[in-house]
Design a protein around this motif. Structure first.
Motif, PDB file in Angstrom:
ATOM      1  N   LYS A 115      65.657  82.719  37.664  1.00  0.00           N
ATOM      2  CA  LYS A 115      64.202  82.891  37.539  1.00  0.00           C
ATOM      3  C   LYS A 115      63.441  82.181  38.652  1.00  0.00           C
ATOM      4  O   LYS A 115      62.210  82.234  38.692  1.00  0.00           O
ATOM      5  CB  LYS A 115      63.742  82.359  36.187  1.00  0.00           C
ATOM      6  N   MET A 116      64.137  81.504  39.544  1.00  0.00           N
ATOM      7  CA  MET A 116      63.422  80.782  40.606  1.00  0.00           C
ATOM      8  C   MET A 116      62.790  81.759  41.589  1.00  0.00           C
ATOM      9  O   MET A 116      63.365  82.786  41.926  1.00  0.00           O
ATOM     10  CB  MET A 116      64.381  79.833  41.338  1.00  0.00           C
ATOM     11  N   LYS A 117      61.603  81.400  42.028  1.00  0.00           N
ATOM     12  CA  LYS A 117      60.859  82.305  42.910  1.00  0.00           C
ATOM     13  C   LYS A 117      61.540  82.422  44.276  1.00  0.00           C
ATOM     14  O   LYS A 117      61.881  81.425  44.880  1.00  0.00           O
ATOM     15  CB  LYS A 117      59.425  81.822  43.062  1.00  0.00           C
ATOM     16  N   GLN A 158      60.350  73.810  31.171  1.00  0.00           N
ATOM     17  CA  GLN A 158      61.162  75.026  31.112  1.00  0.00           C
ATOM     18  C   GLN A 158      62.218  75.041  32.224  1.00  0.00           C
ATOM     19  O   GLN A 158      63.373  75.426  31.996  1.00  0.00           O
ATOM     20  CB  GLN A 158      60.235  76.234  31.250  1.00  0.00           C
ATOM     21  N   LEU A 159      61.818  74.601  33.409  1.00  0.00           N
ATOM     22  CA  LEU A 159      62.764  74.544  34.536  1.00  0.00           C
ATOM     23  C   LEU A 159      63.948  73.641  34.224  1.00  0.00           C
ATOM     24  O   LEU A 159      65.100  73.996  34.493  1.00  0.00           O
ATOM     25  CB  LEU A 159      62.071  73.959  35.767  1.00  0.00           C
ATOM     26  N   ILE A 160      63.666  72.477  33.661  1.00  0.00           N
ATOM     27  CA  ILE A 160      64.734  71.520  33.339  1.00  0.00           C
ATOM     28  C   ILE A 160      65.654  72.116  32.280  1.00  0.00           C
ATOM     29  O   ILE A 160      66.877  72.084  32.393  1.00  0.00           O
ATOM     30  CB  ILE A 160      64.145  70.173  32.858  1.00  0.00           C
ATOM     31  N   GLU A 161      65.044  72.700  31.260  1.00  0.00           N
ATOM     32  CA  GLU A 161      65.834  73.278  30.180  1.00  0.00           C
ATOM     33  C   GLU A 161      66.712  74.422  30.703  1.00  0.00           C
ATOM     34  O   GLU A 161      67.917  74.441  30.490  1.00  0.00           O
ATOM     35  CB  GLU A 161      64.888  73.782  29.068  1.00  0.00           C
ATOM     36  N   GLU A 162      66.087  75.365  31.410  1.00  0.00           N
ATOM     37  CA  GLU A 162      66.817  76.582  31.801  1.00  0.00           C
ATOM     38  C   GLU A 162      67.833  76.362  32.917  1.00  0.00           C
ATOM     39  O   GLU A 162      68.876  77.011  32.954  1.00  0.00           O
ATOM     40  CB  GLU A 162      65.834  77.675  32.229  1.00  0.00           C
ATOM     41  N   THR A 163      67.511  75.456  33.852  1.00  0.00           N
ATOM     42  CA  THR A 163      68.455  75.299  34.976  1.00  0.00           C
ATOM     43  C   THR A 163      69.427  74.155  34.753  1.00  0.00           C
ATOM     44  O   THR A 163      70.490  74.131  35.351  1.00  0.00           O
ATOM     45  CB  THR A 163      67.735  75.064  36.324  1.00  0.00           C
TER      46      THR A 163
END
Ligand code: 5GP
Ligand code: MN
Length: 320
Positions: free
Chosen positions: A61-63, A189-194
């Protein structure tokens, strides 16, 4: 090492390439995407391209992730080619080595203590930085920073310092993170997902590796291994094994954790993690690998028993 000026380094360049190490982790992906967004922002006329082996799915999901080229096609020589989070001579640049060798100017930005001098025409290596993303931040001009750049830098930092837990986290790391967060992106969300979220497959492999782990040196060391048969059975790739070595190191009483998996018959990728009792970059360095004081790696040939015998001899030599 003297700071470099990114604008000066890229002055007059029309074609700029960026790459990082094979089997890219959060810092490799984050630093490539951050520099990519940054250069696109401040040099909109230039052709900027990132080449990187397929990033693990947790970064999908990273831009800008869809702009990464994982095919490594033939390219006209780059005016400037950036190598991030790795030295060219450590044989971890993989297929991107050809771009490095053809480029008119090469730039190496890194934080590995095993890459003290840098391998480019222009170098900036800062071993006290928690991540290459932190090094990049120091080189970036705030006027060209934006949320996309900040988000990518943040991902690299949290991955390399275990969300500010590992001892490579310094006051400066936290200051940089604080600045990045001010650009406004969903860091929770970034910490959780990645970082924390694992697939079912990853958890199964983790469980298996923990079950089959062996302690040695009176419980001060722990080792576990995933062989090719197991990887094939689960259809697993190296990215599915991420984090296992950290979990092994969490075992009470353990000063050094060793995790290995078979990348080809009788060839093992070895990951090492330690606490203040051991500098694992010395152990990995002895076998031609490298890394940091508390997280390092190398590749070794032989059977599981050959590899662990050789590695444990080096651990015994260096452990306090
Ligand atoms: P990991 O165990 O997560 O693969 O790597 C831990 C650290 O050691 C990372 O910073 C990584 O860049 C470094 N490292 C891992 N394997 C190698 C290797 O084969 N050669 C070198 N020079 N560094 C490595
Ligand atoms: Mn790194």
């Amino acid at each position: 090492m003297n700071k470099i000026n990114l604008m000066e380094v890229c002055k007059g360049a029309n074609r700029i390439g960026i790459s990082a190490h094979i089997r890219p982790d959060g810092d490799a992906v984050g630093s490539c995407l951050a520099l990519y967004h940054y250069l696109k922002h401040c040099m909109p006329e230039a052709y900027v391209k990132v080449f990187l082996e397929n990033p693990p799915a947790c970064f999908s999901k990273m831009k800008g992730i869809e702009d990464i080229d994982s095919q490594f096609p033939e390219q006209e020589p780059f005016d400037v080619f950036f190598v991030l989070d790795v030295a060219k001579d450590q044989e971890r640049l993989g297929e991107a080595t050809k771009y490095f060798e053809q480029a008119k100017k090469t730039v190496n930005i890194d934080h590995h203590i095993s890459n003290a001098r840098g391998s480019g025409d222009v170098n900036y290596v800062l071993p006290e930085a928690a991540a290459t993303c932190q090094v990049l931040f120091e080189l970036m001009d705030q006027q060209w920073m934006n949320a996309k750049v900040a988000e990518a830098l943040y991902v690299g930092i949290i991955h390399d310092c275990g969300v500010f837990q590992y001892s490579n986290t310094t006051p400066r790391t936290l200051e940089v993170a604080a600045n990045l967060v001010s650009y406004g992106f969903n860091f929770s969300q970034l910490i959780e997902e990645t970082f924390y979220e694992k697939t079912y497959l990853q958890n199964q492999l983790l469980g298996r590796a923990l079950m089959e782990s062996i302690r040695f040196m009176e419980g001060r060391c722990i080792v576990s291994c995933v062989d090719r048969k197991t990887m094939e059975f689960y259809g697993a790739t190296s990215a599915d094994l991420d984090g296992i070595v950290n979990q092994l190191r969490n075992t009470k009483g353990v000063d050094c954790a060793v995790f290995m998996y078979e990348i080809s018959p009788m060839t093992f990728k070895v990951s090492l993690r330690s606490n203040e009792k051991l500098d694992v970059s010395k152990v990995a360095g002895f076998f031609g690998g490298g890394g940091h004081v508390r997280a390092a790696g190398c590749t070794l040939n032989g059977t599981f028993h050959d590899v662990i015998n050789n590695v444990s001899a080096q651990i015994e030599k260096w452990i306090q």
